[in-house]
Enzyme design. Structure first.
Site, short mmCIF file in Angstrom:
data_model
loop_
_atom_site.label_atom_id
_atom_site.label_comp_id
_atom_site.label_asym_id
_atom_site.label_seq_id
_atom_site.Cartn_x
_atom_site.Cartn_y
_atom_site.Cartn_z
N GLY A 1 0.87 -1.26 -0.08
CA GLY A 1 0.00 -0.07 0.01
C GLY A 1 0.92 1.28 0.02
N CYS A 2 0.20 2.39 -0.33
CA CYS A 2 1.06 3.50 -0.49
C CYS A 2 1.49 4.02 0.82
CB CYS A 2 0.30 4.68 -1.18
SG CYS A 2 -1.30 4.92 -0.64
N TYR A 3 0.57 4.04 1.88
CA TYR A 3 0.89 4.80 3.23
C TYR A 3 2.16 3.84 3.77
CZ TYR A 3 -2.92 8.05 3.64
OH TYR A 3 -3.78 9.39 3.59
N THR B 1 4.07 2.01 2.28
CA THR B 1 5.29 2.07 1.79
C THR B 1 6.26 3.12 2.39
OG1 THR B 1 4.78 1.11 -0.40
CG2 THR B 1 6.56 2.70 -0.55
#
Lengths: 347, 347, 347, 347
Positions: B152-154, B156
């Site tokens: 996921g972006c967060y 990462t």
């Protein structure tokens, strides 16, 4: 326009604080702006600097030296810190009520000031009379003050976020973390790399990590509430918006706590405070934009045993000019919300 | 255009992840997009959905049912969670390498998934083979994987912020607070009140306080590093920007620590990682926009004895499509930064 | 990195044009940046000025006096007008190919320059060799040029909008109105009231009404196509965006016209021009952001008998650095789109 | 709150027009909002839909069927066109004054409406009584009207731009070009691809080229002034801002003209109009944001013999709710600027 009861002057026309004071005061029913000063722009009209006031406030700017203090009830100092103290020194014994929007008299002592502002203070005597102008904490003292130190924008949001919990005594004096985000007007009207559109737009960054001078202002007020020395972590960030501060505060709580108790604690603390709105969901900064409200959302995370409190204000209103007018109302014995009925502008 | 060595297909054309994969892959020297699918837009051209690709990628969209897996080396699943697992089930035994950009296989077990995603998982077997695709942590396993769960972006940004400290073992397993801020593309391409311009522009808010599902993804990876169960506070916020995540992570550190030691710890951990740039001042999100970089700034606050780590990524690149291509490069045995040379676009 | 065939230098590191040239050239397969200059920042690294280049281009900035012209194939002048001419004078006879991104040699004569730029020109001889670097109009001359005057951003969009109609001869030489809108990077990197975030964000204004110096640049090129003197109305506006120009051009057309004929006229004119994309609906500026494309939408309004042509470009790419690289490719005999394969970045 | 003299109701709570009417009316000294309706949200509080009104206007939304017209002085219809006409039909003979903010009764005849709005009109009789509510043109008729058709946002800015010149008779009836730019709130509160943040932010586009329905509204009013049929070119564009319209109008002028004469013409026409501010430099939209002002800058270009007139308004105030309140004041015989003293909010 007919003359109104109280006369005010704004010292410092060019910044956002000055224009925001004017925005509020031109529609204030009991007070009148009789002069606005600017050393660098004297002779121009106020509306030459701030075109939005064309036809509304075309007063010619004068030098501060020309201000006739005798005819004034209230003076607003909308000046940079370091400059403001000189004007407090000049006028403090004149009988006029002074509301200083700079950081010069917000802290407890000249020594603390010098430690965090990295410059010497030239008017230590001012500290004796200065009252910290956060009405939700110090209403009584503000009413009788002759010099009010209007709070900083970040401290306003941060202190309001945590005041009930610190007053309750149930928190660790070293445990608070405040992650705060501000619109660019907090950086002032001056053109710089920091304020260049292309460095702000579609962008976001932290700054002043670990050493922002608002840290100590927050610590002092929370120490006053907790009755012991508070040390906290404060991290400001720069949002690609004009106005608004959102503070996300984290603190572990000692003893039994739940959402209901937390809500009750906040309701009790902010009972009858006209500009605090307790919210039951996370507020956005536009929900207070242009208004004097502080919207506060206290959340209890039972998984981590932390309170997370989100507070939004308009940094130029509740964080500066609106709070200054609130303080003026209290100092003049007016109804405290006079002139502060702006509805938040969303969209 | 001459045919390239490896053949790929993008499943799911309409979202930002799909278009961002295409943006990167059209200039990748070793791979070729042979098909892009969309159930709702099949028959249209890819550039009908994403006009920026006019004349660049005018491929006609097909149904996923028409994809000829036998002719493919890599399949990217750019689908919502819950949908993606069905395609993993369909293709996992076909020999094609699968990179799943959804959240369906990022967690350790179907049970944890069901607990945080609030839906049942229909392909538990997938967890046996899925490798968590954060190359800075799991490079070796990714190289031999047939199914990669792209982070996921967060997570990462959050995991990269704290990985060195958690691997060091010198931190409290329950002490981390991650205050994260994301651009609106994180909320997806779908029109909603949340994504309406006037609800985002000049605005800012927190959401998912205390219960965002990326919390557990971060906890699991940091638990892996710390070798004990981690519980942390994660608070996401919505920025009025298109792209970018900035995570501000706070953690107390046990034992002697200073800036130099902290820097050394991060340098050692990220040595030879081509997409981590250790910075000596707080980075802004535009400094990585459009690129696969994660810029990390570890700061030691000796006053509070906390490490404060600021990390920025482009949520669509390092937080999604770029990291997926990085994983593909590793899975195919290519040089890991192939096709990922985009310079961040500032301004 | 292995050495590449051609050596280039960028004169002027601090502006957007300089950093955008670097963004393109670092990924150009045939050329290498051997030096970048800055008088005010010499000794610093390029990435100190433009943090997005950290680890990508850390070249130390030198003075222009230290540039070794003998070892160079191409020099890019990324300097303000008035300054650029001095460097053309210095290097024009050295054999190096010069691409001047300023306005110093775009016009036909020193007299016209002095009339619109309100300053005297110190190197009139440069006009003899300068070729106006709009490849869609002057490809052949650019290929053999030693000095190319890279077009202005507004003129690029404006001329491309109207070129086919003016070449056709079917328009009134005094009838064109071009209403153009540009992102703030067009105003440059310098901090000023104009570029202050709070004066740009959520705002919009016209400027330079009736007297913007790009007017004459557009007039001269359209006069060249029409083969008589053109006088037109050009009004620029400032958009609250970083990059992008959208020009809306209005012109009455003589003789029979309809949408089909108009489309045919544009298709014929722009046949085989790799960076012009004729669109069948109004394009937005983000559909070309970061790329070298000019997207053009010619619309026939049969009710008013006017052609309305909407053109979008990225002012820093097709309107500056990208077009300069396109010109370089032509001058060096390379394939014209080498290094210009950036996919527009939307979102 | 004490009861005020006049009672109003807002029909349609969910849109921007409804919330903006509320923002103005809560501080209006002579009128009171007694009800607000919403069919889809009845039973909720107004502040549930518009959180900025928390604690300010918590009225429960009712169905339009529950509105007690007998107790009302003024009804505002804040509804989509096509819907509004049904409510005019329902209430027109009840004695209540109706201000319709939709497009249903702005045009001269049902036939023109049907031609441009592409739908049949179900209440043609309304046209007999409807007065076009642009106070600067029709003040006398508005004062005695029972049904006012509140002007469109683009038409307000466009007509005010050109009214003096068209009244003068010195212009070509087919020569005007209006290039207009609007903030996204003009597209309404509904979530769609058009209003998705990532399609608007850092972006700009034209739309409705050659066929926007506001064209005919502008033509009709300018025809009224010119006393012959006007045909003009109107091109709207979408700005990445919340509020504001800027119209750039171009028109050739017959006979002798210069800047002084043009200024005089505009001063005479707008003499004593409290919401028109004639400016001597190009205004920006933020200089009127949140206020009822129209700032107009008429410029004479002697080189091209054209007048170029730039006008800015806030589309939600002077272009909708503020103008509606202005009309209400006139209809009720109140001082025309009552409740409309908002200072423009910049920044």
């Amino acid at each position: 326009m007919k003359s109104k009861q109280y006369k005010t002057s704004i010292i410092g026309a060019s910044g956002y604080t000055g224009s925001e004071l004017a925005r509020i005061l031109v529609n204030h029913s009991e007070t009148e702006i009789v002069s606005i000063t600017s050393e660098s722009h004297q002779g121009k009209k106020f509306s030459d600097l701030h075109a939005q006031f064309s036809g509304i406030l075309d007063l010619t700017l004068i030098s501060a030296d020309e201000v006739d203090v005798a005819g004034l009830d209230v003076i607003f100092l909308a000046l940079p810190h370091g400059v403001s103290m000189e004007f407090v020194k000049r006028w403090q014994d004149s009988g006029v009520k002074i509301i200083d929007l700079s950081g010069d008299f917000r802290l407890s002592t000249p020594e603390v000031y010098e430690d965090w502002y990295k410059k010497s203070h030239t008017y230590p005597r001012g500290f004796e009379q200065a009252v910290y102008g956060l009405p939700e904490l110090h209403e009584k003292r503000i009413k009788s003050a002759t010099l009010v130190a209007n709070p900083g924008c970040y401290p306003t949001a941060s202190i309001l976020s945590l005041a009930p919990l610190f007053q309750s005594g149930k928190v660790d004096a070293k445990g608070a973390i405040i992650d705060a985000k501000s619109g660019i007007t907090g950086a002032g009207v001056k053109a710089s790399n920091t304020t260049h559109f292309s460095n702000v737009n579609d962008n976001f960054k932290a700054y002043g990590i670990g050493n922002h001078r608002h840290t100590v202002e927050i610590q002092e007020q929370l120490s006053f509430l907790l009755k012991k020395s508070v040390y906290l972590q404060f991290t400001p960030h720069l949002l690609p918006v004009d106005r608004g501060i959102l503070a996300t505060a984290y603190i572990s709580v000692e003893g039994a706590m739940n959402q209901e108790k937390l809500d009750k604690m906040y309701q009790d603390f902010y009972n009858k405070k006209p500009f605090v709105r307790l919210r039951n969901q996370a507020p956005s900064i536009k929900e207070v934009r242009g208004s004097n409200y502080a919207d506060i959302y206290p959340f209890w995370d039972d998984r981590t045993k932390r309170a997370i409190v989100v507070t939004v204000i308009d940094n130029l209103v509740k964080g500066a000019a609106g709070q200054a007018v609130h303080n003026m109302n209290l100092m003049l014995g007016l109804e405290e919300s006079t002139g502060l009925n702006q509805v938040p502008m969303q969209p």
